[in-house]
Scaffold this motif. Structure first.
Motif, short mmCIF file in Angstrom:
data_model
loop_
_atom_site.label_atom_id
_atom_site.label_comp_id
_atom_site.label_asym_id
_atom_site.label_seq_id
_atom_site.Cartn_x
_atom_site.Cartn_y
_atom_site.Cartn_z
N LEU A 75 0.74 -1.32 0.02
CA LEU A 75 -0.14 -0.06 0.24
C LEU A 75 0.78 1.13 0.18
O LEU A 75 0.55 2.11 -0.80
CB LEU A 75 -0.88 0.08 1.18
N LEU A 76 1.85 1.39 0.80
CA LEU A 76 2.67 2.45 0.80
C LEU A 76 3.60 2.46 -0.56
O LEU A 76 3.87 3.62 -0.89
CB LEU A 76 3.70 2.14 2.04
N LEU A 77 3.99 1.39 -0.84
CA LEU A 77 4.69 1.35 -2.20
C LEU A 77 3.87 1.95 -3.53
O LEU A 77 4.35 2.99 -4.15
CB LEU A 77 5.23 -0.11 -2.77
N VAL A 78 2.62 1.77 -3.58
CA VAL A 78 1.67 2.25 -4.61
C VAL A 78 1.65 3.65 -4.49
O VAL A 78 1.07 4.49 -5.26
CB VAL A 78 0.26 1.20 -4.44
N GLY A 79 1.32 4.06 -2.96
CA GLY A 79 1.06 5.41 -2.38
C GLY A 79 2.01 6.22 -3.11
O GLY A 79 1.98 7.21 -3.69
N ILE A 80 3.33 5.87 -3.01
CA ILE A 80 4.62 6.66 -3.32
C ILE A 80 4.77 6.70 -4.77
O ILE A 80 4.98 7.80 -5.37
CB ILE A 80 5.89 5.75 -2.70
N THR A 81 4.31 5.62 -5.44
CA THR A 81 4.32 5.54 -7.00
C THR A 81 3.30 6.43 -7.35
O THR A 81 3.54 7.42 -8.27
CB THR A 81 3.80 4.27 -7.47
N GLY A 82 2.41 6.56 -6.57
CA GLY A 82 1.49 7.81 -7.39
C GLY A 82 1.75 9.33 -6.82
O GLY A 82 1.62 10.23 -7.70
N VAL A 83 2.58 9.32 -5.77
CA VAL A 83 3.12 10.68 -5.62
C VAL A 83 4.17 11.23 -6.55
O VAL A 83 4.41 12.32 -6.80
CB VAL A 83 3.91 10.75 -4.07
N GLU A 84 4.91 9.96 -6.79
CA GLU A 84 5.99 10.33 -8.02
C GLU A 84 5.38 10.40 -9.52
O GLU A 84 6.18 10.70 -10.32
CB GLU A 84 7.09 9.33 -7.88
N ILE A 144 -12.48 9.92 -6.85
CA ILE A 144 -11.50 10.55 -7.64
C ILE A 144 -12.25 12.33 -7.45
O ILE A 144 -11.40 12.89 -7.31
CB ILE A 144 -11.80 10.07 -9.00
N GLY A 145 -13.62 12.57 -7.09
CA GLY A 145 -14.20 13.59 -7.02
C GLY A 145 -13.86 14.22 -5.92
O GLY A 145 -13.38 15.39 -5.70
N ALA A 202 -10.59 3.66 3.11
CA ALA A 202 -11.89 4.17 2.74
C ALA A 202 -12.34 3.40 1.42
O ALA A 202 -13.45 2.76 1.27
CB ALA A 202 -11.45 5.49 2.32
N THR A 203 -11.36 3.02 0.46
CA THR A 203 -11.70 2.40 -0.57
C THR A 203 -12.15 0.70 -0.32
O THR A 203 -12.87 0.39 -1.08
CB THR A 203 -10.72 2.47 -1.71
N GLN A 204 -11.35 0.28 0.69
CA GLN A 204 -11.64 -0.92 1.13
C GLN A 204 -13.00 -1.06 1.59
O GLN A 204 -14.01 -2.13 1.42
CB GLN A 204 -10.53 -1.38 2.00
N VAL A 243 -5.66 -0.98 -2.72
CA VAL A 243 -4.61 -0.24 -3.37
C VAL A 243 -4.84 0.66 -4.28
O VAL A 243 -4.22 1.61 -4.83
CB VAL A 243 -3.72 -1.44 -4.30
N PHE A 244 -6.22 0.78 -4.87
CA PHE A 244 -6.83 1.84 -5.56
C PHE A 244 -6.79 2.95 -4.89
O PHE A 244 -6.42 4.30 -5.13
CB PHE A 244 -8.25 1.67 -6.25
N GLY A 245 -7.14 2.99 -3.46
CA GLY A 245 -7.14 4.11 -2.49
C GLY A 245 -5.81 4.71 -2.22
O GLY A 245 -5.42 5.93 -2.25
N ALA A 246 -4.96 3.84 -1.97
CA ALA A 246 -3.49 4.26 -2.19
C ALA A 246 -3.05 4.92 -3.12
O ALA A 246 -2.31 6.15 -3.07
CB ALA A 246 -2.59 2.85 -1.75
#
Length: 437
Positions: free
Chosen positions: A90-99, A224-225, A265-267, A274-277
Motif C-alpha cells: 500500500l505504501l509502495l503504490v502510494g509513493i508511486t502515485g506521489v511520483e 476521484i471527485g 476508505a476504498t476497502q 491499493v486503488f485508494g493508495a
C-alpha cells in the motif's frame, strides 16, 4: 453486566516465528536482489525468488520439517506476515502515485495516447478471450467465469511503473525520449488498470450483477471527485503544516497516514485498498505541497524494507512444482505468450502509429511489457479474493518475472540503434545537475 476482558497479547512462540520470518525474508531479499541487479535484472526478480526458495516450490520438498516450523500452514501465523506485506504494498503504490507526473502525460499528448491505448486494449482483449478458454480447474473456488476472464484481462494489460522506472534509471534512459514516452504511456495504463481492478474486485466479492458494476463505478467517481476537490485542499493544508513541524519525519508520517486512510476508505466501499493508495498518492502530488526531499525517509524505508518483504511473501504462494503437470505448463506458456504478444505488439504498433521509428517502437514495447510489481499486486488480490487458484496464481507470478527479465536486454539492443537528440543531451545535463527539466 458483562465485563470486557483485555485481549490476550500475541503468543511468545508466534512472535518468535514472525520475527524470524521477517528477518530471514529480508536478508535473503537483499542478497538475491543484489545478485539479480549484478546480472542486469531488476532487483524484484531476486526478491521474488526468496519466496520461491522458501515456499512450496523448494524448501517444502528439500527440508519439510524446517519449512513446517518456519512457515507453518497456520492461518493466524501466515496472516501476520500477510499484514506486514500488505502495509508495504500500500505504501509502495502510494509513493508511486506521489511520483506520478501527470504533466508529462499531458505534454506527450497524441503519441502517448496511441501507445497507451494500443498497449492497453490489445492485451486486455486477448486476456479476456483467454479467460473464457482456460479449463475450469484453474478458476478459484469463489470465482465466476466472467470475473476470472476480466481479472486475467486486467493482469495482461497492466504495466509496472516502479520496475520500468528502476530499469530505465539503471540503464540511464530516463532522459531519453523513449524512456519519457514509456513512462507516460505506462502511467495511463496503470491508472486504467487500478480502476478496472477495483471494479473486478467488487464483482468478485458480491457477484456479477449490473448494480454491482454500477455501484463500483459510482464509488470510483466519488473517490476521484473527493480527491480532486476537498481531499486536495485538506492534504495541501496538512502537508504545509507538516513541512513546518519541528519533527523531521512529520511530512513522511503525514503521507503514510493519508495513504493508509485512503486505502481503508476504498476497502470499506468494496473497492480494492491499493486503488485508494494510488489515488491518495496522486492527490498528494497534485496538492502542490509535496517536497520530494522530505519524502526520502519513507521512500527509502518502503523500497528497502517493506516492498522486498511483500515480494518475498508473494513468492511464498507460488508453487513451481505445479509446472510438472502438462496442463499447468501449457497454461503458463500460453498465458505468457498472450501477455508478451498483447503488450509488446500493442505498444509497438501504438508507437508506430505515433510516427516513431521501428527501433524506438521496439524499445517502448520492451519497456511497456515489463509487468513486475503491479502484476504481483493484481495476482495477490486475485488469490485473496478466490478468483485464482494456486496454479493460476503461479502462472501470473511467472508472467510478472519473465516479462521483467525480458525488458533490459531488448532495451539495450534497441537503444544502441537510436541516435541521441540535442533535447535528450540537454535533459541529461539538467538531470545530472539536479535541475527539473
Amino acid at each position: 453486566m458483562l465485563i470486557a476482558l483485555p485481549v490476550a497479547p500475541i503468543q511468545s512462540h508466534q512472535l518468535l516465528v514472525f520475527l524470524l520470518q521477517v528477518g530471514l525474508l529480508l536478508m535473503l531479499a537483499l542478497i538475491l536482489g543484489r545478485l539479480a541487479a549484478r546480472c542486469g535484472l531488476p532487483a524484484v526478480v531476486g526478491e521474488l525468488c526468496v519466496g520461491i526458495v522458501l515456499g512450496p516450490s523448494l524448501l517444502d520438498h528439500v527440508a519439510p520439517d524446517i519449512a513446517g516450523w518456519l512457515l507453518p500452514k497456520d492461518t493466524g501465523q501466515f496472516h501476520l506476515l500477510d499484514a506486514a506485506g500488505q502495509l508495504g504494498v500500500l505504501l509502495l503504490v502510494g509513493i508511486t502515485g506521489v511520483e506520478l507526473d501527470l504533466g508529462m502525460v499531458r505534454r506527450r499528448g497524441r503519441t502517448t495516447l496511441a501507445i497507451s491505448l494500443s498497449g492497453l486494449l490489445l492485451p486486455l482483449g486477448l486476456g479476456i478471450g483467454a479467460g473464457y478458454l482456460v479449463p475450469e480447474q484453474f478458476l478459484g473456488g469463489d470465482g465466476e467465469r466472467p470475473v476470472f476472464a476480466l481479472f486475467l484481462g486486467v493482469a495482461m494489460c497492466v504495466s509496472a511503473i516502479p520496475v520500468i522506472t528502476k530499469t530505465l534509471s539503471d540503464m540511464n534512459l530516463l532522459h531519453r525520449n523513449v524512456g519519457q514516452l514509456t513512462l507516460a504511456a505506462g502511467m495511463i495504463d496503470d491508472i486504467v488498470g487500478w480502476l478496472m481492478l477495483s471494479i473486478v474486485s467488487a464483482m468478485a466479492t458480491t457477484g456479477v450483477h449490473p448494480q454491482t458494476v454500477g455501484r463500483s463505478i459510482m464509488w470510483i467517481a466519488v473517490v476521484i471527485g473527493f480527491a480532486a476537490t476537498v481531499g486536495r485542499v485538506v492534504t495541501r493544508i496538512g502537508l504545509r503544516r507538516a513541512n513546518r513541524a519541528a519533527a523531521a519525519g512529520a511530512p513522511a508520517a503525514f503521507i503514510a497516514v493519508i495513504v493508509l486512510l485512503a486505502s481503508a476508505a476504498t476497502q470499506s466501499m468494496g473497492l480494492e485498498a491499493v486503488f485508494g493508495a494510488f489515488v491518495a498518492g496522486i492527490m498528494l502530488r497534485q496538492s502542490g505541497a509535496v517536497r520530494m526531499e522530505l519524502l526520502a525517509p519513507i521512500r527509502t524505508f518502503v523500497l528497502a524494507v517493506l516492498a522486498p518483504l511483500f515480494f518475498a511473501t508473494a513468492g511464498l504462494r507460488a508453487d513451481l512444482t505445479a509446472l510438472r503437470r502438462p496442463e499447468v505448463l501449457l497454461l503458463a506458456v500460453t498465458v505468457l505468450f498472450i501477455a508478451v504478444v498483447g503488450k509488446f505488439v500493442g505498444a509497438f504498433l501504438g508507437a508506430r502509429l505515433g510516427r516513431l521509428d521501428r527501433w524506438e517502437a521496439l524499445a517502448i514495447g520492451a519497456g511497456m511489457n515489463s509487468r513486475g510489481v503491479i502484476e504481483l499486486v493484481v495476482a495477490s488480490v486475485g488469490l485473496r479474493l478466490g478468483v485464482l487458484t494456486t496454479e493460476s496464481y503461479t502462472v501470473v507470478v511467472l508472467v510478472a518475472v519473465a516479462t521483467s527479465v525480458m525488458a533490459p536486454p531488448i532495451l539495450r539492443f534497441a537503444t544502441r540503434r537510436i541516435e541521441q537528440t540535442t533535447e535528450e543531451v540537454v535533459r541529461a545535463r539538467l538531470s545530472a545537475a539536479g535541475v527539473s527539466g
